[in-house]
Design a protein around this motif. Sequence first.
Motif, short mmCIF file in Angstrom:
data_model
loop_
_atom_site.label_atom_id
_atom_site.label_comp_id
_atom_site.label_asym_id
_atom_site.label_seq_id
_atom_site.Cartn_x
_atom_site.Cartn_y
_atom_site.Cartn_z
N GLY A 215 39.61 50.09 42.85
CA GLY A 215 39.62 49.42 44.13
C GLY A 215 41.12 50.20 44.87
N THR A 216 41.09 49.53 46.34
CA THR A 216 41.96 50.45 47.06
C THR A 216 43.67 50.11 47.17
OG1 THR A 216 41.47 48.87 48.90
CG2 THR A 216 40.12 50.80 48.73
N ASP A 217 44.00 48.81 46.60
CA ASP A 217 45.25 48.45 46.82
C ASP A 217 45.50 48.38 48.33
OD1 ASP A 217 47.51 47.03 45.89
OD2 ASP A 217 48.72 48.82 45.57
N TRP A 218 44.66 48.07 49.11
CA TRP A 218 44.89 48.03 50.53
C TRP A 218 45.66 46.66 50.97
CZ3 TRP A 218 44.29 44.53 54.63
CH2 TRP A 218 44.41 45.11 56.11
N PRO A 219 46.75 46.59 51.69
CA PRO A 219 47.35 47.62 52.64
C PRO A 219 48.28 48.39 52.04
CG PRO A 219 48.30 45.58 53.07
CD PRO A 219 47.42 45.24 51.92
N THR A 220 48.80 48.20 50.78
CA THR A 220 49.93 49.05 50.23
C THR A 220 49.50 50.55 50.20
OG1 THR A 220 50.32 47.34 48.86
CG2 THR A 220 51.47 49.12 48.19
N VAL A 221 48.31 50.69 50.00
CA VAL A 221 47.99 52.27 49.69
C VAL A 221 48.13 52.86 51.36
CG1 VAL A 221 45.42 51.66 50.88
CG2 VAL A 221 46.03 53.51 49.07
N LEU A 222 48.30 52.32 52.24
CA LEU A 222 48.54 52.80 53.40
C LEU A 222 49.75 53.82 53.82
CD1 LEU A 222 47.31 50.42 56.15
CD2 LEU A 222 45.92 52.28 55.21
N ARG A 223 50.62 53.41 52.85
CA ARG A 223 51.94 54.57 52.42
C ARG A 223 51.54 55.68 52.28
NH1 ARG A 223 55.67 50.97 48.93
NH2 ARG A 223 54.10 50.96 47.62
N ARG A 224 50.59 56.04 51.43
CA ARG A 224 50.19 57.12 50.86
C ARG A 224 48.82 57.92 51.47
NH1 ARG A 224 54.60 56.62 50.22
NH2 ARG A 224 55.91 56.96 48.59
N GLY A 225 48.05 57.10 52.03
CA GLY A 225 46.76 57.66 52.65
C GLY A 225 46.05 56.61 53.18
N SER A 226 44.72 56.68 53.49
CA SER A 226 43.89 55.81 54.31
C SER A 226 42.96 55.10 53.44
CB SER A 226 43.05 56.65 55.46
OG SER A 226 42.02 57.19 54.81
N TYR A 227 42.35 54.06 53.77
CA TYR A 227 41.47 53.13 52.94
C TYR A 227 40.23 54.19 52.48
CZ TYR A 227 38.21 49.38 51.72
OH TYR A 227 37.29 48.68 51.38
N ARG A 228 39.78 55.18 53.50
CA ARG A 228 38.72 55.86 53.14
C ARG A 228 39.17 57.08 51.93
NH1 ARG A 228 34.90 59.59 57.52
NH2 ARG A 228 33.63 60.79 55.71
N GLU A 229 40.34 57.61 52.23
CA GLU A 229 40.75 58.76 51.50
C GLU A 229 40.81 57.78 50.08
OE1 GLU A 229 43.30 61.37 54.50
OE2 GLU A 229 44.28 59.59 53.54
N CYS A 230 41.18 56.68 49.83
CA CYS A 230 41.31 56.13 48.49
C CYS A 230 40.02 56.26 47.76
CB CYS A 230 42.02 54.84 48.70
SG CYS A 230 42.42 54.18 47.03
N TRP A 231 39.10 55.67 48.70
CA TRP A 231 37.51 56.00 48.09
C TRP A 231 37.26 57.29 47.68
CZ3 TRP A 231 35.90 51.92 45.92
CH2 TRP A 231 36.08 50.47 46.31
N ASP A 232 37.26 58.29 48.75
CA ASP A 232 37.10 59.60 48.42
C ASP A 232 37.69 60.20 47.11
OD1 ASP A 232 35.60 59.41 50.69
OD2 ASP A 232 37.08 60.58 52.01
N ALA A 233 39.00 59.73 46.79
CA ALA A 233 39.48 60.25 45.64
C ALA A 233 38.58 60.06 44.25
CB ALA A 233 40.84 59.47 45.28
N VAL A 234 37.73 58.93 44.18
CA VAL A 234 36.75 58.62 43.25
C VAL A 234 35.52 59.38 43.53
CG1 VAL A 234 35.57 56.91 41.88
CG2 VAL A 234 37.90 56.58 42.59
N ARG A 235 35.16 59.19 44.99
CA ARG A 235 33.93 59.53 45.27
C ARG A 235 33.56 61.09 45.25
NH1 ARG A 235 32.26 56.46 50.33
NH2 ARG A 235 34.21 57.28 51.14
N TYR A 236 34.80 61.90 45.33
CA TYR A 236 34.54 63.29 45.19
C TYR A 236 35.29 63.98 44.51
CZ TYR A 236 32.20 61.99 49.81
OH TYR A 236 31.45 61.72 50.91
N ASP A 237 36.65 63.51 44.09
CA ASP A 237 37.48 64.24 43.40
C ASP A 237 37.68 64.43 41.93
OD1 ASP A 237 38.29 65.01 46.18
OD2 ASP A 237 39.88 63.91 46.49
N ILE A 238 37.26 63.30 41.19
CA ILE A 238 37.55 63.50 39.83
C ILE A 238 36.39 64.51 39.40
CG2 ILE A 238 37.40 62.18 37.79
CD1 ILE A 238 38.09 59.64 39.48
N PRO A 239 37.02 65.64 38.57
CA PRO A 239 36.16 66.74 38.43
C PRO A 239 34.85 66.36 37.39
CG PRO A 239 38.09 67.27 37.58
CD PRO A 239 38.20 65.88 38.40
N PHE A 240 35.03 65.42 36.46
CA PHE A 240 34.31 65.26 35.23
C PHE A 240 33.33 64.11 35.49
CE2 PHE A 240 38.70 63.74 34.44
CZ PHE A 240 38.35 62.31 34.31
N LEU A 241 33.21 63.50 36.36
CA LEU A 241 32.30 62.20 36.60
C LEU A 241 31.09 62.82 37.35
CD1 LEU A 241 34.52 59.68 38.49
CD2 LEU A 241 34.04 59.70 35.82
#
Length: 265
Positions: A215-241
């Motif tokens: 999940g995103t933990d929106w709106p608290t997450v906006l302190r460190r990134g956007s809603y889309r960036e939170c999804w992108d962290a899983v969608r693109y960045d975890i290398p072993f998935l």
Amino acid sequence: SVIQNAPNYTLPDNHGYIHQTISRWPDRFIACMFVDWNQDSAIEELDRWYGMGFRGLDFTLRHDTRFDGPPAQAPYRVNDARYDPYWRKVTELGLPVFWNPGKIGRAEYQVEAFRDLVDRFGIRLVINHMGGMGRQAGSYEGMEGLLEEAKRDGEYDRWLEGVRLAAHPNVYYDIGGYMAVWKRFDRYPYAIYAQWFDLVRAILDEVGIDKVFTGTDWPTVLRRGSYRECWDAVRYDIPFLSDTDRRKILGDNAARAFRTWGILP
């Protein structure tokens, strides 16, 4: 998407606002209620909000400062017998419980109590916010040392006890919320990623890919990134998935659980 209803989000009428949202977009959102288990009308309130379309329960002790101390100082356990009618009603209504465990090592962190509730009542449980790992980061010199220090002081082992609870058929684990919880995160793409990757790998090793949500933990997450960036962290960045793994974490696992629980058709 699931709209949670944490008591620290102090809108004048959380339930009313959320009810307006699910009434307007009933096919897009699953709403959680928050009902204080200590109030005399708790059972009636559970029935009331269920009747208005709420299909989950947000649960946390983080709003109660009495639980800020060590476990031995907890004023009560959430599995005390006096709360059995509450949990019996939660089970009767089929509400999944979205539990924010809070900070490891505090009285709010009640993994054993929830294990007992799962065993006795068969409650449906989603453990939120990486199970609390990272909330202690503010006491560390730098985020780079989070895992090493957590392992030295025993918090990592206590965290793993919570992860293993998700091996139960009715329990799932949420790897989201890390951006808001880990206070010293930089903005996306986050220099501290490697430690988050290690934690995600440990979760998958313990309970498998099919038991993991995000999940995103929106709106608290906006302190460190956007809603889309939170999804992108899983969608693109975890290398072993794999691509299949990503689809499962980003929605397929949750949809399957909600269908099994009768919340989705």
